[in-house]
Design an enzyme around this catalytic site. Sequence first.
Site, PDB file in Angstrom:
ATOM      1  N   GLU A  72       7.319 -21.562   8.451  1.00 31.30           N
ATOM      2  CA  GLU A  72       7.795 -20.694   9.528  1.00 31.30           C
ATOM      3  C   GLU A  72       8.910 -21.333  10.346  1.00 31.30           C
ATOM      4  OE1 GLU A  72       5.061 -21.107  13.366  1.00 31.30           O
ATOM      5  OE2 GLU A  72       3.912 -20.478  11.607  1.00 31.30           O
ATOM      6  N   GLU A 104       0.799  -1.220   0.000  1.00 30.50           N
ATOM      7  CA  GLU A 104       0.000   0.000   0.000  1.00 30.50           C
ATOM      8  C   GLU A 104       0.836   1.277   0.000  1.00 30.50           C
ATOM      9  OE1 GLU A 104      -2.536  -0.693   3.361  1.00 30.50           O
ATOM     10  OE2 GLU A 104      -4.047  -1.717   2.162  1.00 30.50           O
TER      11      GLU A 104
END
Length: 300
Positions: free
Chosen positions: A117, A86
Amino acid sequence: MNGHPLDQAATEQRNPASERLDEMSALEIVDLMNAQDHLVPAAVHAAREAIAQAVEIVVAAFRAGGRLFYLGAGTSGRLGTLDAAECPPTFGTDPEQVQAVIAGGREALVRAVEGAEDRAADAAAALRERGFGPADVLAGIAACGLTPFVRAGLAFAAGLGARTLFITCNPRLDPMPGADVVIALDVGPEVLTGSTRLKAGTATKLALNTLTTAAMVRLGKCYGNLMVDLRATNEKLRVRSVRILRQLCGLDDAAARRVLAEAGGGLKVAILMARRGLARDEAAALLAQHQGILRRALEG
């Protein structure tokens, strides 16, 4: 201590308020979640000084030509990716300036990648691939604070001499990973035990919103509270650019669109052209002379 370190994580504790969650009506669940969500802003407020310190680190890096990298897995990685994505349309930044690395790569943005992860070595490899260096800042995001991928990335970045930030919702984690600034968001146990896309995710999103917005404001990416460095890549943003020109320069709609076109779509340049009566090249040069800060260019 018996058990796994995760057993003691704040994000893995049971919330007494939701112990009969499966017996609640839809409205009772909604009310409970809403009440719990009210705790999030206070947790972010309590971390305000750490967030402000992180802002200054990021600003200093940007001014020196460095970049900000988010590093996370699962929800944490997706939130970092969202914030990075963004920045270009909102602040007119180069897509390289704020980047996100998620465990498991691009596929993990839309589908869980099992075990990603836990692959600690992947973090350094991903950062090397992107040319991460001492001038950059790494913000590791791990709600539980224990994610091997994130902790390994922080260690790698610190080893290069880069500045590091750590964002977690496990405030009593001991030991905390080494980082220049730790942003610990104490949101308490989730309504659904361990589901950190809930309060932890909301708190993390607020912290990331604040981090990049405040950094960009400090860099002169706005004028007052107007986003004058936005990129008009769609109709909504084109309308917003024209509206800002009308508000700041007293132009009608047609004149604002004409000046914006003459400025090549650059809103700051268009404002200078309209307010100072300058040609496009003159306005661009004046803006560059003032490091892109519109207020200084207008007043200089």
